[in-house]
Design an enzyme around this catalytic site. Structure first.
Site, PDB file in Angstrom:
ATOM      1  N   GLU A   1       0.823  -1.211   0.000  1.00  0.00           N
ATOM      2  CA  GLU A   1       0.000   0.000   0.000  1.00  0.00           C
ATOM      3  C   GLU A   1       0.853   1.254   0.000  1.00  0.00           C
ATOM      4  OE1 GLU A   1      -3.389  -2.040   2.830  1.00  0.00           O
ATOM      5  OE2 GLU A   1      -2.464  -0.160   3.423  1.00  0.00           O
TER       6      GLU A   1
ATOM      7  N   CYS B   1       2.811  -6.366  16.026  1.00  0.00           N
ATOM      8  CA  CYS B   1       2.224  -5.446  17.007  1.00  0.00           C
ATOM      9  C   CYS B   1       0.725  -5.776  17.082  1.00  0.00           C
ATOM     10  CB  CYS B   1       2.423  -3.997  16.573  1.00  0.00           C
ATOM     11  SG  CYS B   1       4.169  -3.534  16.462  1.00  0.00           S
TER      12      CYS B   1
ATOM     13  N   GLU C   1       8.529  -3.146   8.474  1.00  0.00           N
ATOM     14  CA  GLU C   1       9.433  -2.502   9.427  1.00  0.00           C
ATOM     15  C   GLU C   1      10.699  -2.114   8.642  1.00  0.00           C
ATOM     16  OE1 GLU C   1       9.786  -1.174  12.449  1.00  0.00           O
ATOM     17  OE2 GLU C   1      11.881  -0.954  11.889  1.00  0.00           O
TER      18      GLU C   1
ATOM     19  N   SER D   1       8.049   4.270  17.196  1.00  0.00           N
ATOM     20  CA  SER D   1       6.708   3.905  17.642  1.00  0.00           C
ATOM     21  C   SER D   1       6.815   3.372  19.059  1.00  0.00           C
ATOM     22  CB  SER D   1       6.120   2.836  16.717  1.00  0.00           C
ATOM     23  OG  SER D   1       6.071   3.337  15.406  1.00  0.00           O
ATOM     24  N   LEU D   2       6.526   4.226  20.030  1.00  0.00           N
ATOM     25  CA  LEU D   2       6.721   3.852  21.435  1.00  0.00           C
ATOM     26  C   LEU D   2       5.442   3.233  21.996  1.00  0.00           C
ATOM     27  CD1 LEU D   2       9.059   4.044  23.458  1.00  0.00           C
ATOM     28  CD2 LEU D   2       8.078   6.189  24.263  1.00  0.00           C
ATOM     29  N   HIS D   3       4.363   3.972  21.955  1.00  0.00           N
ATOM     30  CA  HIS D   3       3.015   3.502  22.337  1.00  0.00           C
ATOM     31  C   HIS D   3       2.835   3.125  23.807  1.00  0.00           C
ATOM     32  CE1 HIS D   3       2.365   3.794  18.138  1.00  0.00           C
ATOM     33  NE2 HIS D   3       2.742   2.596  17.786  1.00  0.00           N
TER      34      HIS D   3
ATOM     35  N   CYS E   1      -2.377   2.100   7.691  1.00  0.00           N
ATOM     36  CA  CYS E   1      -1.562   1.099   7.012  1.00  0.00           C
ATOM     37  C   CYS E   1      -2.074  -0.322   7.206  1.00  0.00           C
ATOM     38  CB  CYS E   1      -0.122   1.193   7.451  1.00  0.00           C
ATOM     39  SG  CYS E   1       0.124   0.799   9.167  1.00  0.00           S
TER      40      CYS E   1
HETATM   41  N1  SAH Z   1       7.027  -0.710  11.376  1.00  0.00           N
HETATM   42  C1  SAH Z   1       7.141   0.706  11.492  1.00  0.00           C
HETATM   43  C2  SAH Z   1       6.394   1.496  10.423  1.00  0.00           C
HETATM   44  C3  SAH Z   1       5.039   1.018   9.990  1.00  0.00           C
HETATM   45  S1  SAH Z   1       3.671   1.262  11.080  1.00  0.00           S
HETATM   46  C4  SAH Z   1       6.746   1.154  12.874  1.00  0.00           C
HETATM   47  O1  SAH Z   1       6.354   0.323  13.675  1.00  0.00           O
HETATM   48  O2  SAH Z   1       6.887   2.326  13.179  1.00  0.00           O
HETATM   49  C5  SAH Z   1       3.377   2.986  11.092  1.00  0.00           C
HETATM   50  C6  SAH Z   1       2.771   3.506  12.382  1.00  0.00           C
HETATM   51  O3  SAH Z   1       1.372   3.164  12.489  1.00  0.00           O
HETATM   52  C7  SAH Z   1       3.433   2.951  13.630  1.00  0.00           C
HETATM   53  O4  SAH Z   1       3.587   3.981  14.569  1.00  0.00           O
HETATM   54  C8  SAH Z   1       2.422   1.930  14.078  1.00  0.00           C
HETATM   55  O5  SAH Z   1       2.604   1.582  15.433  1.00  0.00           O
HETATM   56  C9  SAH Z   1       1.114   2.643  13.787  1.00  0.00           C
HETATM   57  N2  SAH Z   1      -0.081   1.804  13.744  1.00  0.00           N
HETATM   58  C10 SAH Z   1      -0.221   0.543  13.312  1.00  0.00           C
HETATM   59  N3  SAH Z   1      -1.484   0.103  13.460  1.00  0.00           N
HETATM   60  C11 SAH Z   1      -2.181   1.128  13.998  1.00  0.00           C
HETATM   61  C12 SAH Z   1      -3.554   1.302  14.406  1.00  0.00           C
HETATM   62  N4  SAH Z   1      -4.453   0.323  14.273  1.00  0.00           N
HETATM   63  N5  SAH Z   1      -3.891   2.503  14.905  1.00  0.00           N
HETATM   64  C13 SAH Z   1      -2.990   3.492  15.038  1.00  0.00           C
HETATM   65  N6  SAH Z   1      -1.700   3.397  14.693  1.00  0.00           N
HETATM   66  C14 SAH Z   1      -1.290   2.221  14.181  1.00  0.00           C
END
Ligand code: SAH
Length: 357
Positions: free
Chosen positions: A95, A125, A175, A229-231, A346
């Protein structure tokens, strides 16, 4: 098998051309046809001899991506592409999202493109649609570049005005640091002055926190923005939603982020997807603030997109979380949701279509 010419740097192409018994300057002409004039066949390269064009056709291929689906948001003109990687329709899909925005309230539109770096993802994740579909393969440098080139080509035929894509984020499926060498080769191609010539100052790379690769990236001093991407700001919560945290915990990631900042002078940006009841309490905000304050980093709060699994609901505390961070002196923004009507987050389109139709 024919060589993928769009993945070759100018100096690699020069070596190939000399090895074919041709003069070195021909490589620069070919590079210009590929990356500036955007030729899709060697037969278009009118300043090369017929004999050289035939030789190139014999040894090299010019890859393409095919548009399998294209959705245009009625809200904000975000365009989402589902691209097929191979000519046959059952192949892997990725995509790409083109976003349009006005900067600082100005009148002109700018465009930013979000590209994928792998077909699928290994990171799993819990909240992400990409990981759920597993991993197929790494993308070649050409396949990352072509997401930009094919999108630019499509916009040119679609609209009277040419869409000028001024910035790029590696934030689509995959990633990026798990495909390190190809991503670095792609970045070098993208920023080549003889080619697309996009400054890496306008490029962001988003990672789930592969700390060893962040260290390698810091050594290269490419000048791009690193988004992590910490979260979650504590290991227990982060490990619940991001299995990669069991390999590189928060302390290790922070030490690599400090190193990245010291070596490159570029401030890190942290992504934090707010999930109701999981990571959105005042205590979570304080933990996050304590963690990143010493880095002078920026935080981008993302409203979680719960379409993939109901287990991760949207937070009701976004404003309070934002205020608490801002009042403790953190540079914080809330990401706007673009293309909400077309599943622009994504992995969602690929997930909806399935990996093989
Ligand atoms: N693998 C990389 C880049 C791709 S994901 C990474 O982890 O950063 C891009 C971003 O979208 C990341 O911050 C990821 O955690 C976030 N993301 C993935 N699924 C999501 C969702 N359902 N809601 C919000 N953010 C999401």
């Amino acid at each position: 098998m024919k060589k993928d010419i769009l993945s070759l740097s100018l100096s690699d192409l020069q070596d190939e051309i000399v090895a074919l018994g041709e003069q070195k300057f021909r490589a620069r002409q070919i590079f210009d046809w590929l990356h500036v004039k955007r030729a899709v066949a060697f037969s278009e390269m009118s300043n090369l001899s017929e004999q050289l064009r035939q030789k190139l056709t014999k040894y090299f291929c010019i890859k393409r991506l095919n548009i399998q689906k294209k959705l245009v948001s009625e809200y904000d003109y975000t365009v989402k592409y589902l691209y097929g990687l191979d000519s046959d329709l059952s192949g892997d899909k990725i995509e790409t999202v083109l976003m349009r925005y006005r900067q600082d309230g100005g009148r002109d539109f700018r465009h930013s493109i979000c590209i994928s770096t792998q077909a699928g993802c290994k990171m799993k994740c819990a909240f992400c649609a990409s990981g759920a579909y597993g991993f197929t393969r790494n993308l070649e440098p050409s396949e990352m570049l072509l997401q930009l080139y094919e999108t630019e080509r499509d916009r040119r035929t679609d609209e009277s005005e040419i869409t000028d894509v001024g910035s790029l984020v590696l934030m689509g499926i995959g990633e990026p640091l798990d495909n390190f060498d190809n991503v670095v080769r792609f970045l070098n191609l993208l920023s080549d002055k003889n080619g697309r010539n996009m400054s890496l100052r306008h490029v962001s790379l988003s990672t789930c926190g592969l700390a060893d690769k962040i260290d390698r990236l810091a050594e290269l001093k490419l000048g791009l923005t690193l988004s992590v991407s910490l979260h979650a700001a504590d290991d227990e919560t982060r490990s619940r939603i991001m299995p990669v945290n069991n390999t590189f915990g928060i302390e290790r990631i922070m030490s690599s982020c400090r190193n990245y900042f010291e070596k490159t002078g570029r401030r890190i940006s942290f992504e934090y997807a707010l999930i109701g009841g999981l990571n959105d309490s005042p205590k979570d905000a304080d933990n996050l603030s304590n963690l990143i304050k010493p880095l002078g980093a920026h935080v981008n709060l993302i409203p979680i997109n719960p379409s993939h699994t109901q287990a991760y609901p949207k937070s009701r505390n976004t404003n309070a979380f934002y205020e608490r961070l801002a009042s403790s002196g953190i540079n914080v923004t809330v990401r706007r949701t673009l293309g909400a009507d077309i599943n622009a987050a994504c992995g969602q389109l690929r997930a909806a279509v399935g990996s093989t139709p």
